[in-house]
Design a protein around this motif. Structure first.
Motif, short mmCIF file in Angstrom:
data_model
loop_
_atom_site.label_atom_id
_atom_site.label_comp_id
_atom_site.label_asym_id
_atom_site.label_seq_id
_atom_site.Cartn_x
_atom_site.Cartn_y
_atom_site.Cartn_z
N ASP A 1 6.98 20.32 -5.46
CA ASP A 1 7.86 19.76 -4.27
C ASP A 1 6.86 19.63 -3.09
OD1 ASP A 1 10.21 19.55 -5.69
OD2 ASP A 1 11.04 21.36 -4.98
N TYR A 2 6.11 20.89 -2.81
CA TYR A 2 5.44 20.60 -1.34
C TYR A 2 4.29 19.75 -1.60
CZ TYR A 2 1.30 23.36 -3.56
OH TYR A 2 0.33 23.55 -4.17
N ILE A 3 3.78 19.38 -2.82
CA ILE A 3 2.61 18.06 -3.01
C ILE A 3 3.42 16.87 -2.75
CG2 ILE A 3 1.06 17.32 -4.43
CD1 ILE A 3 -0.03 19.62 -3.33
N ARG A 4 4.40 16.66 -3.43
CA ARG A 4 5.40 15.42 -3.44
C ARG A 4 5.58 15.27 -1.90
NH1 ARG A 4 8.16 16.67 -7.62
NH2 ARG A 4 10.10 17.38 -6.33
N GLU A 5 5.91 16.11 -1.11
CA GLU A 5 6.46 16.04 0.32
C GLU A 5 5.21 15.20 1.09
OE1 GLU A 5 9.12 15.62 2.05
OE2 GLU A 5 10.46 15.90 0.34
N ARG A 6 3.80 15.39 0.77
CA ARG A 6 2.84 14.92 1.46
C ARG A 6 3.14 13.44 1.57
NH1 ARG A 6 3.64 19.40 1.98
NH2 ARG A 6 4.85 18.10 3.56
N GLY A 7 3.57 13.04 0.42
CA GLY A 7 3.67 11.48 0.26
C GLY A 7 4.72 10.95 1.57
N GLN A 8 5.61 11.92 1.60
CA GLN A 8 6.59 11.51 3.10
C GLN A 8 6.03 11.31 4.31
OE1 GLN A 8 9.59 10.17 2.08
NE2 GLN A 8 8.77 10.65 -0.03
N ASP A 9 4.93 12.27 4.60
CA ASP A 9 4.11 12.11 5.55
C ASP A 9 3.34 10.78 5.85
OD1 ASP A 9 4.65 14.55 6.83
OD2 ASP A 9 3.17 15.45 5.30
N ILE A 10 3.08 10.19 4.77
CA ILE A 10 2.26 9.04 4.70
C ILE A 10 3.17 8.01 5.03
CG2 ILE A 10 1.19 7.19 3.31
CD1 ILE A 10 -0.10 9.71 2.00
N ARG A 11 4.60 8.06 4.32
CA ARG A 11 5.63 7.03 4.53
C ARG A 11 6.02 6.87 5.97
NH1 ARG A 11 10.86 7.33 5.03
NH2 ARG A 11 10.85 9.40 4.59
N THR B 1 0.77 -1.05 0.03
CA THR B 1 -0.04 0.03 0.04
C THR B 1 0.85 1.26 -0.01
OG1 THR B 1 -1.58 -1.26 1.22
CG2 THR B 1 -2.03 1.20 1.16
N MET B 2 1.92 1.40 0.60
CA MET B 2 2.83 2.54 0.88
C MET B 2 3.39 2.58 -0.52
SD MET B 2 5.64 3.09 3.63
CE MET B 2 6.53 1.48 3.58
N LYS B 3 4.13 1.66 -1.18
CA LYS B 3 4.63 1.98 -2.49
C LYS B 3 3.65 2.43 -3.31
CE LYS B 3 8.44 -1.37 -1.92
NZ LYS B 3 9.19 -2.88 -2.48
N ARG B 4 2.50 1.94 -3.46
CA ARG B 4 1.70 2.32 -4.54
C ARG B 4 1.26 4.08 -4.11
NH1 ARG B 4 -3.28 3.51 -4.55
NH2 ARG B 4 -3.84 2.52 -2.52
#
Length: 591
Positions: free
Chosen positions: A130-140, A116-119
């Motif tokens: 960048d600021y949108i892409r970094e929201r994925g890091q919060d999930i990670r 799930t995390m990888k998807r």
């Protein structure tokens, strides 16, 4: 493990908070979260789901404990970032995806969580901003906490660290950063991260010099080495020589002096020597940044990005979720205005909560106001919340990616219908909320006179205006050199925008990050801009330059830049001339 020695080594990354920190390295080694992917029998699926739910419970307790410790230290803003991670953890539909993977794929909980995390991360990594892409890091970071509990690893201990240390880690979650005692921790450096991550925002809030995206630093040291962090240049020096240490000790003292001097300008009016007022406002993404913006002297919020409310989830945010965020921000910033940009999704910023199809050319597809007008219910929900928040302070609505007059008219018609609904339900709001448009594409720039007749204000989004006008992808390193804010075509377009807006009696501003460079700020001053919106930490520096300048100087600079016709050497010469006039302000330093 990489090579280790006592020679001076320099690592280059990205500075997220300026300043110089010198101390002994405290290496926070994260245990490798390795596990064995296992196929399971269908009779074991419920047992795996029970393991997952127990790990979720333990993760929630861990986050709540971190939050309480931060609140007990009075770190309310920093604790709110832990709230963001709690919201992700409590996203029912996200966790249902993990449970569904266990049932459908017949895999153990660890494997289902990783799948799930990888998807999810794959979807975020395709996004341009960048600021949108970094929201994925919060999930990670959240899912890795869950994985750690599944594997039985203890949480990292950050409360007790030695005095005068520099923390080095592969990654740090914002809650982990906020737990660091700033009296003892001089700075931190991580292998991953960016300037727009929650971790970086917390570092700015706490005033800790920090460098991220260093790639392999944590694997190249063993702990205990003397380390220098230069948060302005984005460099980390391990085992510095005596000469380097002396040099950076002087830099640290000079930087501290400059910061103290700059912060003296934060509460002062933003106007030139000849009395021209140029409002300096803040670009923010999270409500928690509002106190920081006020600290740096922002005269309101010039751009509040609302996309994060939609990202990393499969359901749409409710009206109450929107309203809670907007009311909190408006109340904090009042009596200054808060400019709320309606959701700027689509294109590279795909949100699962709004079903959009994959497009061949997302930059030219269904995005911004186009998507909002197609997804009217989601748009209406957001507009209701914004209007309700206007009861608590001055609010302005900003519409993104407007390309034609019809889009503005449709949006305004919908806003009027929402006002009628609120009035019918006896819900208070400001009936005079201003509605503005972002000028981000050449078509809107060329019809500024028409848009200004019906919009209440205009805001130039320089990032996209440069990209669309010069036909370049700013993320493409092969053509990145063509990204020129002072290209003659850009300057001429902006001059036309300002002239046409003022002829219609409307104010116009710049909300791109180029406004944080005093050189560009003076050029915009020469154009007659009414507002500049930038990163909060850049405001004192720009304000000091403006208060020492005149509008005539700005006009002269604009003429010289236009005469240079995009010649980078001429721009460099002009910067040198300005450095003579403002010797302390054209050094690379922010408050």
């Amino acid at each position: 493990m990489g090579r280790r020695n006592n020679r001076e080594e320099v690592f280059r990354g990205t500075g997220v908070f300026p300043g110089v920190a010198i101390g002994k390295a405290l290496l926070l080694e994260t245990p490798g979260l390795s596990f064995t992917p296992r196929r399971i029998s269908h009779v074991l699926t419920e047992a795996e789901i029970s393991r997952l739910r127990e790990a979720l419970k333990e993760t929630r307790e861990e986050l709540l404990d971190i939050r309480e410790r931060l609140l007990s230290r009075g770190l309310r803003k920093e604790a709110s970032f832990v709230d963001v991670h709690l919201q992700i953890l409590e996203d029912r539909m996200l966790m249902e995806e993990v449970e569904e993977a266990i049932r459908e794929e017949l895999v153990n909980a660890e494997w289902a969580l990783e799948m799930t995390m990888k998807r999810l991360l794959g979807a975020f990594e395709t996004m341009d901003e960048d600021y949108i892409r970094e929201r994925g890091q919060d999930i990670r970071q959240v899912l890795q906490r869950v994985l750690r509990h599944l594997l039985g690893y203890p949480p990292p201990t950050l409360q007790e660290v030695g005095e005068g240390v520099v923390v080095v880690a592969h990654d740090l979650a914002p809650g982990d950063v906020a737990q660091l005692d700033v009296a003892e921790v001089k700075g931190f450096a991580t292998d991953v991260g960016s300037t727009t991550s929650h971790t970086a925002i917390v570092a700015k809030s706490l005033g800790i010099p920090a460098v991220v995206a260093l790639r392999e630093l944590s694997s190249r040291i063993k702990g205990g080495e003397t380390v220098i962090i230069d948060g302005q240049q984005g460099t980390v020096i391990v085992n510095p020589s005596e000469g380097t240490l002396r040099e950076y000790e002087l830099r640290r003292q000079h930087y501290r002096f400059l910061v103290r001097e700059l912060l003296k300008y934060a509460p002062l009016p933003s106007e030139t020597l000849d009395g021209y007022p140029l409002a300096l406002r803040a670009n923010i993404e999270f409500v928690h940044e509002a106190p920081v913006a006020k600290q740096y002297g922002a005269e309101g919020i010039g751009l509040y990005r609302t996309e994060y409310l939609f990202l990393g989830r499969v359901d749409l945010p409710s009206e109450e979720e929107h309203f809670h965020s907007y009311r909190q921000l408006v109340t904090e910033i009042s009596p200054h205005p808060t400019t709320i940009r309606t959701f700027d999704l689509g294109g590279e910023k795909q949100a699962r909560s709004i079903g959009t199809s994959k497009e061949r050319n997302p930059a030219l597809g269904l995005k911004g106001i186009r998507l909002a007008l197609k997804e009217k219910e989601a748009f209406r929900t957001q507009l209701r919340a914004i209007l309700r928040a206007s009861h608590y302070g001055k609010v302005r609505i900003l519409l993104p990616m407007v390309c034609c007059l019809q889009e503005l008219r449709e949006a305004k018609e919908l806003i009027e219908r929402v006002k009628e609904d609120l009035s019918r339900d006896s819900i208070p709001f400001d009936p005079h909320v201003e509605v503005g448009v972002m000028i981000e594409v050449p078509s809107s720039a060329l019809i500024t006179d028409l848009l200004a007749q019906e919009a209440d204000f205009l805001s130039i989004g320089t990032n996209d205006l440069i990209q669309y006008t010069l036909a370049i992808d700013r993320q493409n390193e092969n053509v990145a050199y063509l990204y020129q804010p002072l290209h003659p075509a850009i300057l001429r377009l902006m001059e036309v925008i300002v002239q046409r807006a003022h002829e219609a009696g409307k104010e116009v501003g710049v909300c791109g990050e180029v406004a944080s460079d005093p050189f560009y700020s003076l050029v915009f001053l020469g154009m007659g801009m009414d507002e500049l919106s930038m990163a909060p930490s850049a405001i004192p520096r720009v304000k000091r330059v403006l208060r020492k300048a005149t509008q005539e100087l700005g006009r002269s600079l604009l003429k010289e830049v236009l005469r240079a016709q995009g010649d980078c050497r001429r721009e460099a010469a002009l910067r040198q001339e300005l450095a003579k006039l403002f010797p302390e302000d054209f050094v690379t330093c922010q408050a």
